[in-house]
Motif scaffolding. Structure first.
Motif, PDB file in Angstrom:
ATOM      1  N   UNK A   5       4.554   1.571  11.833  1.00 48.71           N
ATOM      2  CA  UNK A   5       4.282   2.853  11.179  1.00 48.71           C
ATOM      3  C   UNK A   5       2.884   3.343  11.557  1.00 48.71           C
ATOM      4  N   UNK A   6       2.615   4.622  11.250  1.00 49.77           N
ATOM      5  CA  UNK A   6       1.289   5.175  11.511  1.00 49.77           C
ATOM      6  C   UNK A   6       1.049   6.387  10.626  1.00 49.77           C
ATOM      7  N   UNK A   7      -0.222   6.755  10.531  1.00 50.87           N
ATOM      8  CA  UNK A   7      -0.625   8.046   9.976  1.00 50.87           C
ATOM      9  C   UNK A   7      -0.965   8.960  11.155  1.00 50.87           C
ATOM     10  N   UNK A   8      -0.486  10.219  11.067  1.00 50.69           N
ATOM     11  CA  UNK A   8      -0.795  11.220  12.091  1.00 50.69           C
ATOM     12  C   UNK A   8      -1.324  12.465  11.385  1.00 50.69           C
ATOM     13  N   UNK A   9      -2.475  12.957  11.841  1.00 49.34           N
ATOM     14  CA  UNK A   9      -3.109  14.115  11.203  1.00 49.34           C
ATOM     15  C   UNK A   9      -2.789  15.392  11.960  1.00 49.34           C
ATOM     16  N   UNK A  10      -2.238  16.376  11.257  1.00 49.93           N
ATOM     17  CA  UNK A  10      -2.062  17.711  11.839  1.00 49.93           C
ATOM     18  C   UNK A  10      -3.378  18.482  11.818  1.00 49.93           C
ATOM     19  N   UNK A  11      -4.077  18.399  10.692  1.00 49.33           N
ATOM     20  CA  UNK A  11      -5.345  19.091  10.492  1.00 49.33           C
ATOM     21  C   UNK A  11      -6.428  18.044  10.215  1.00 49.33           C
ATOM     22  N   UNK A  12      -7.657  18.477   9.996  1.00 50.29           N
ATOM     23  CA  UNK A  12      -8.653  17.555   9.448  1.00 50.29           C
ATOM     24  C   UNK A  12      -8.092  17.005   8.136  1.00 50.29           C
ATOM     25  N   UNK A  13      -8.117  15.707   7.969  1.00 46.77           N
ATOM     26  CA  UNK A  13      -7.448  15.093   6.815  1.00 46.77           C
ATOM     27  C   UNK A  13      -8.339  14.078   6.112  1.00 46.77           C
ATOM     28  N   UNK A  14      -8.215  14.055   4.793  1.00 44.35           N
ATOM     29  CA  UNK A  14      -8.738  12.977   3.962  1.00 44.35           C
ATOM     30  C   UNK A  14      -7.586  12.489   3.095  1.00 44.35           C
ATOM     31  N   UNK A  15      -7.393  11.181   3.047  1.00 45.51           N
ATOM     32  CA  UNK A  15      -6.361  10.618   2.184  1.00 45.51           C
ATOM     33  C   UNK A  15      -6.891   9.339   1.556  1.00 45.51           C
ATOM     34  N   UNK A  16      -6.255   8.942   0.454  1.00 44.01           N
ATOM     35  CA  UNK A  16      -6.665   7.738  -0.271  1.00 44.01           C
ATOM     36  C   UNK A  16      -5.642   6.645  -0.084  1.00 44.01           C
ATOM     37  N   UNK A  17      -6.121   5.450   0.264  1.00 42.33           N
ATOM     38  CA  UNK A  17      -5.265   4.266   0.319  1.00 42.33           C
ATOM     39  C   UNK A  17      -5.295   3.569  -1.030  1.00 42.33           C
ATOM     40  N   UNK A  18      -4.102   3.265  -1.531  1.00 45.42           N
ATOM     41  CA  UNK A  18      -3.933   2.487  -2.752  1.00 45.42           C
ATOM     42  C   UNK A  18      -3.380   1.136  -2.327  1.00 45.42           C
ATOM     43  N   UNK A  19      -4.196   0.081  -2.425  1.00 45.59           N
ATOM     44  CA  UNK A  19      -3.831  -1.233  -1.927  1.00 45.59           C
ATOM     45  C   UNK A  19      -3.668  -2.225  -3.079  1.00 45.59           C
ATOM     46  N   UNK A  20      -2.613  -3.044  -2.990  1.00 41.36           N
ATOM     47  CA  UNK A  20      -2.365  -4.111  -3.954  1.00 41.36           C
ATOM     48  C   UNK A  20      -2.329  -5.424  -3.187  1.00 41.36           C
ATOM     49  N   UNK A  21      -3.405  -6.217  -3.347  1.00 39.96           N
ATOM     50  CA  UNK A  21      -3.562  -7.465  -2.599  1.00 39.96           C
ATOM     51  C   UNK A  21      -3.042  -8.636  -3.431  1.00 39.96           C
ATOM     52  N   UNK A  22      -2.089  -9.408  -2.913  1.00 40.36           N
ATOM     53  CA  UNK A  22      -1.579 -10.573  -3.673  1.00 40.36           C
ATOM     54  C   UNK A  22      -2.709 -11.550  -3.981  1.00 40.36           C
ATOM     55  N   UNK A  60       0.821  -1.202   0.000  1.00 43.65           N
ATOM     56  CA  UNK A  60       0.000   0.000   0.000  1.00 43.65           C
ATOM     57  C   UNK A  60       0.859   1.258   0.000  1.00 43.65           C
ATOM     58  N   UNK A  61       0.301   2.306  -0.618  1.00 40.95           N
ATOM     59  CA  UNK A  61       0.792   3.671  -0.488  1.00 40.95           C
ATOM     60  C   UNK A  61      -0.436   4.553  -0.264  1.00 40.95           C
ATOM     61  N   UNK A  62      -0.223   5.812   0.102  1.00 43.54           N
ATOM     62  CA  UNK A  62      -1.323   6.724   0.385  1.00 43.54           C
ATOM     63  C   UNK A  62      -1.135   8.039  -0.355  1.00 43.54           C
ATOM     64  N   UNK A  63      -2.243   8.596  -0.829  1.00 43.64           N
ATOM     65  CA  UNK A  63      -2.263   9.896  -1.486  1.00 43.64           C
ATOM     66  C   UNK A  63      -3.058  10.869  -0.625  1.00 43.64           C
ATOM     67  N   UNK A  64      -2.438  11.997  -0.259  1.00 43.65           N
ATOM     68  CA  UNK A  64      -3.134  13.000   0.539  1.00 43.65           C
ATOM     69  C   UNK A  64      -4.117  13.770  -0.345  1.00 43.65           C
ATOM     70  N   UNK A  65      -5.351  13.929   0.139  1.00 48.77           N
ATOM     71  CA  UNK A  65      -6.395  14.611  -0.615  1.00 48.77           C
ATOM     72  C   UNK A  65      -6.707  15.969  -0.005  1.00 48.77           C
ATOM     73  N   UNK A  66      -6.905  16.014   1.308  1.00 51.13           N
ATOM     74  CA  UNK A  66      -7.207  17.262   2.012  1.00 51.13           C
ATOM     75  C   UNK A  66      -6.422  17.317   3.318  1.00 51.13           C
TER      76      UNK A  66
END
Length: 262
Positions: free
Chosen positions: A244-261, A192-198
Motif C-alpha cells: 500500500x501507499x499514500x499518494x498526494x494530489x495536492x500539498x497534504x498534511x495527514x495524521x497517523x493513528x498508530x496502535x503498537x502491540x 494504523x489508520x490515517x486522518x486527512x487534515x489538509x
C-alpha cells in the motif's frame, strides 16, 4: 461505593464481557475534559487531545475519535455520533460525551511547506527510502495504553469471543507536496489508520510492489479517516498488510493513528 469505584468496577465488568473494549481507561481517568496540546501542534495546525469528553464546545475542528466507544455530539436539537476510530469536521457543535478525541484546527494555509521545517525528512530514518521523495514526519505524541480486540473493533466480527489486547496509542503528522508518491510498502509492526487534515490524497492497495497492480484507491478528503488496510487473524489476533501507499494530489498534511502491540 463511590462514583469513581463504581465506574472502575463497571468498566472492568463490561471489558470482561467484551462490551466496551476501551472503557477501562476512561473509567480510571474519569475527571472530565482533561485537555493538552499534542506535541506536533504548530503555527499552521493547532492540535489537542481531550480525554473524558463531556460537553466540550467545538468552534471549527477535525474531530478524531481515538477510542473504541462512540463519541457523541450535538448542535441545538440535532445529535450525531462519530464511530470508534473515525473522524469528521465539526463547526459550532458540542461534544457531548466520549472517551478520547483529538481536535485539529487549521490556523493558516499560507506557506504550508513551512510546517515541515522543524520536522524530519523520512529518509533520515530509512536509508533505502527514495532520495528524491519529499516526505516529512513530525514528532510523535505518545498518548498511552488502550485495550481492544482488533477483530471486533476493526474487522467488525461482533460474533467473536472478546480477546482484548493492549496497545500503545501514538500520533504524528505527515507532510508532502503535490503529486508525491510516498512509496509502496508493507510489513508494519503496528495497527494504523490515517486522518486527512489538509489537501487531497489517496490511500491505495496493490497486489504487488508495482503501481500497475493497484486494486483499491481510497480518496482522502479533509476530515476523513479511512477504514483499516490491515487484516486480523481470528486465531491469534495477528495482523498483516497488503502492499500500500499514500499518494498526494495536492500539498497534504495527514495524521497517523498508530496502535503498537505491547
Amino acid at each position: 461505593m463511590n462514583r469513581r469505584n463504581f465506574l472502575s468496577h463497571s468498566g472492568r465488568m463490561l471489558l470482561a464481557a467484551g462490551l466496551a473494549p476501551g472503557l477501562r481507561l476512561f473509567a480510571e481517568n474519569s475527571m472530565p475534559n482533561q485537555r493538552r496540546k499534542l506535541s506536533f501542534s504548530n503555527d499552521w495546525i493547532e492540535s489537542s487531545l481531550i480525554t473524558s469528553v463531556l460537553d466540550v464546545p467545538v468552534d471549527d475542528a477535525i474531530v478524531v475519535n481515538l477510542s473504541s466507544t462512540a463519541l457523541y455530539y450535538s448542535v441545538e436539537a440535532n445529535h450525531g455520533v462519530i464511530p470508534p476510530w473515525k473522524s469528521t469536521i465539526l463547526r459550532h457543535c458540542t461534544l457531548e460525551k466520549g472517551e478520547r478525541a483529538a481536535l485539529l484546527h487549521v490556523r493558516k494555509r499560507t506557506n504550508l511547506g513551512g510546517v515541515a521545517l522543524n520536522w524530519e525528512w523520512f529518509g533520515q530514518r530509512f536509508p533505502q527510502f527514495p532520495r528524491g521523495t519529499p516526505l516529512y514526519i513530525s514528532s510523535q505524541d505518545d498518548i498511552g495504553d488502550v485495550e481492544l480486540d482488533p477483530l471486533i473493533t476493526f474487522a467488525g466480527q461482533t460474533f467473536a469471543d472478546a480477546a482484548p489486547r493492549r496497545y500503545r496509542l501514538k500520533l504524528n503528522l505527515w507532510y508532502t507536496p503535490e503529486e508525491t508518491d510516498c512509496t509502496i510498502h508493507t510489513g508494519h509492526k503496528f495497527l494504523e489508520v490515517h486522518t486527512q487534515v489538509l489537501g487531497t490524497g489517496h490511500m491505495q492497495k496493490f497486489r504487488e510492489n508495482d503501481e500497475a497492480t493497484l486494486y483499491e484507491d481510497v480518496l482522502m478528503p479533509p476530515g476523513f479517516t479511512h477504514d483499516p488496510f490491515f487484516t486480523v487473524a481470528a486465531s491469534d489476533r495477528s495482523f498483516s498488510y497488503p502492499w500500500h501507499r499514500y499518494y498526494a494530489d495536492t500539498d497534504c498534511v495527514w495524521m497517523a493513528v498508530e496502535l503498537h502491540p505491547e
